[in-house]
Scaffold this motif. Sequence first.
Motif, PDB file in Angstrom:
ATOM      1  N   CYS A  72     -14.379  12.718 -22.338  1.00 40.55           N
ATOM      2  CA  CYS A  72     -15.356  13.811 -22.355  1.00 40.55           C
ATOM      3  C   CYS A  72     -16.253  13.756 -21.112  1.00 40.55           C
ATOM      4  CB  CYS A  72     -16.191  13.761 -23.628  1.00 40.55           C
ATOM      5  SG  CYS A  72     -17.035  12.185 -23.891  1.00 40.55           S
TER       6      CYS A  72
ATOM      7  N   PRO B 229      -9.536  12.406 -27.327  1.00 39.92           N
ATOM      8  CA  PRO B 229      -8.349  12.032 -28.103  1.00 39.92           C
ATOM      9  C   PRO B 229      -8.669  11.767 -29.575  1.00 39.92           C
ATOM     10  CG  PRO B 229      -9.043  10.196 -26.716  1.00 39.92           C
ATOM     11  CD  PRO B 229      -9.948  11.339 -26.390  1.00 39.92           C
TER      12      PRO B 229
ATOM     13  N   ILE C  78     -15.683  15.367 -30.734  1.00 39.44           N
ATOM     14  CA  ILE C  78     -16.748  16.130 -30.102  1.00 39.44           C
ATOM     15  C   ILE C  78     -16.509  17.594 -30.465  1.00 39.44           C
ATOM     16  CG2 ILE C  78     -15.507  16.229 -27.884  1.00 39.44           C
ATOM     17  CD1 ILE C  78     -18.325  15.961 -26.542  1.00 39.44           C
TER      18      ILE C  78
HETATM   19  S1  SF4 Z   1     -14.251   9.386 -28.532  1.00 42.44           S
HETATM   20 FE1  SF4 Z   1     -14.244  11.448 -27.646  1.00 42.44          FE
HETATM   21  S2  SF4 Z   1     -16.424  12.040 -27.661  1.00 42.44           S
HETATM   22 FE2  SF4 Z   1     -16.363   9.797 -27.896  1.00 42.44          FE
HETATM   23  S3  SF4 Z   1     -16.554   8.983 -25.800  1.00 42.44           S
HETATM   24 FE3  SF4 Z   1     -14.342   9.100 -26.252  1.00 42.44          FE
HETATM   25  S4  SF4 Z   1     -13.762  11.121 -25.456  1.00 42.44           S
HETATM   26 FE4  SF4 Z   1     -16.007  11.157 -25.583  1.00 42.44          FE
END
Ligand code: SF4
Lengths: 149, 608
Positions: free
Chosen positions: A61, A96, A100
């Motif tokens: 992200c 993944p 989010i």
């Molecule tokens: S799990 Fe998704 S929202 Fe959390 S840091 Fe990794 S990419 Fe970003």
Amino acid sequence: MRAIVPHLDICTGCRMCEMACSLHHEGLVNREWGRIRVHRKGIEHCVPVVCNQGASCDKECVKVCPVECIRDVNGHAVEVVREECIGCGECVEACPYNAIHMRGDVAFKCNLCDGDPTCIKFCSLEAITFEESIPEEFDRAKDAAEAVR
Amino acid sequence: MKGFAGRILKIDLTSRAVEKSPLPESLVRTYLGGTGFAARFLYDNVPSNADALGPSNVLILAPGLLNGFPVPTGGKVLFCAKSPLTGTIAESVMGARLGSELKRAGYDLLLVSGMSGSPCYVYIDDDDVEIRDAGDLWGKDTRATAEDIRRTEGDAVVACIGIAGENLVRYANIDCEDRQSGRGGLGAVMGSKKLKAIAVKGTGDLVPHDADKLMELCLRYYGRMVESPAFNDDTKYGTGEFLEWMNSEKGTFPTRNWREGVFDDREKIDPYYWAPLYMKRNNACLACPKPCGRIFGIDEGRYAGLRIDGIEYELLYSLGGLCGMGDIEELARANELCDLHGLDGISAGAAVAFAMDLFQDGILTREDAGGLNLEFGNPEAELKLIEMIARREGLGDVLAEGVKRASERIGKGSEDYAVHVKGMEPPAYDVRGIKGMALAFMTSSRGACHLRSCAYALELTGKFWKFEGVDRFSTEGKGVEIKELEDMMTVYDVLGVCKFSRGFFLAEGFVDVLRTVTGLEFSESEILELGERVNNLKHMFNLREGLTRDDFRLPKRLLTLPIPEGASKGHVVTEEEMNKMLDDYFEARGWSKDGLPAEEKTRDLDLA
Ligand code: SF4
Ligand code: SF4
């Protein structure tokens, strides 16, 4: 690094985490505002899905955000700076873990409630725990998150 | 209005009209939600003496007021209609996401009237409400139905019926994610309307009056529940946790169609034996931090792959002890059949036990039973008969009517074997040894029921809430006791809170929660008065349907056959005791000896 670790065989599907999460962050209750979301996979199991703060991903992200509004703000959580978000949705696509989300024009995600996660306080059988990352549990969570995308 | 969605959704399946109207503010303070709204709208919308399986019956889906908020165990929602089994009000509470989802879609209540010409299902996606074709779903079991709908509708929460509801079995139930709105035949009401399912998706916000205070309250009650001494046993062994106590210590576990009060094969069906072997995980109702629900799974043998939510205490009785059946895997299979076909497991087990009892005394023969050997304890016969009931085949067609009607059809003195109140087969409390509970069976507005009052807990332990030193074999003071308990427990069904949390909330807790969620100020006595109002209204509905004092009677077996063995040996409810308790109850309620509410009572309660 501490993260919220989901344990798929334990989750009871009570959704206290989901409801408490939106109540804490938004002052209202709505799964659509939940940073943590629970998905029911038939009678077999329930899957709590939440961001691992990079413990088990490459912070996709952060990488894809065109305006760099997703940042490690206070040293332990990856956060969306709401005022700067342009609502492009790139991060949602990139994550993944399906962790989010967009609502209206902003992206939002778990910020560990500034180090003291609310959801953990409501998970009576410890289906989510706040601890040093457990890679195997994250792997399973990732498969599960993929399946519920 | 904070805490409420603010609208009511009405769907008429005959005209296919969909109407959204504002929730009348005048009803908010007097009925609040859940069973309160349900009773009011049932009374106002179902014409007297309507055919329960006809178009003028109205199926009501009523979320508890607290549904959707993280108030611990506040996730209970109910269906309500006129019952095809008892002819009284039917309502049955379940712990499912359906209620919060409906509220988030923007409705505090859903009313479905009329009758569709062909199988259909209702699909609600916030403001978008459709009546869709269910031709392909008709004939499918509950799990397959929900899966099919979710395949196209993603995250929708699905409530549906199985073939029992389609076939108008009078005790068919409604399933939602392996939880059931079980009692009183609400699934048959859906079946009569050709309504296979209700699917709901809601994305709206639920806004409390005071979010910070609510978080604080939720954490406080959560903490109390998780730290309570019962937490461990409840979550490990579920509702069957007290089976041994009920059976051996109290002698009040109804066995072999109420011939006995102690089941000799108890240890084979006791969760202390089977939970470690078969339990896969806990399965919670919405918002419950101390889930008694669990997933029971069999991995080997002829039932390999079986998964159910259970086995719950009531079904250990109805499908187990009551049928004299002590094999846990067969019991699980019976439970699964009930769930997949959409049958109330209590009534279904009771109907099988009734048939077994008639068989033992030669009133039913092998020939009557289509060749089945209906001996008590024969699992093949039990499973086959459940199947036949759901399909309405042979003897199953007769038993699908419930034990009261079935005994009228069979005749030959079988009426004496039919254990029911108002046509409802009772739950797992041998009330011959729990006198207050006997009265509770009699007075429950939906027929024999343990949950309108939850009096068993008080009666068997001697104390709860403001009561102390209660003697379960005595008939003294039981009228007031049951009246007060019914009014209190009704508040749980108004707010949608689990009655297994009755040790945590009570009126004082509800005052706080209500203020925090809605901003409404209630005193403790006002809350209890609301419960009383709702109970009177349900009673008025029943009276309008022609209910008389005779309908409060216990069945002959409980009045004439003393419990033969165990800790309640020799106990029975005499005709005299029955009448005394009923007189006391009517007096406590402010009703005449015939059960008619005095005028000032209805006026005081704003029901005149
Ligand atoms: S799990 Fe998704 S929202 Fe959390 S840091 Fe990794 S990419 Fe970003
Ligand atoms: S609070 Fe825990 S058990 Fe309940 S849904 Fe969330 S992760 Fe699952």
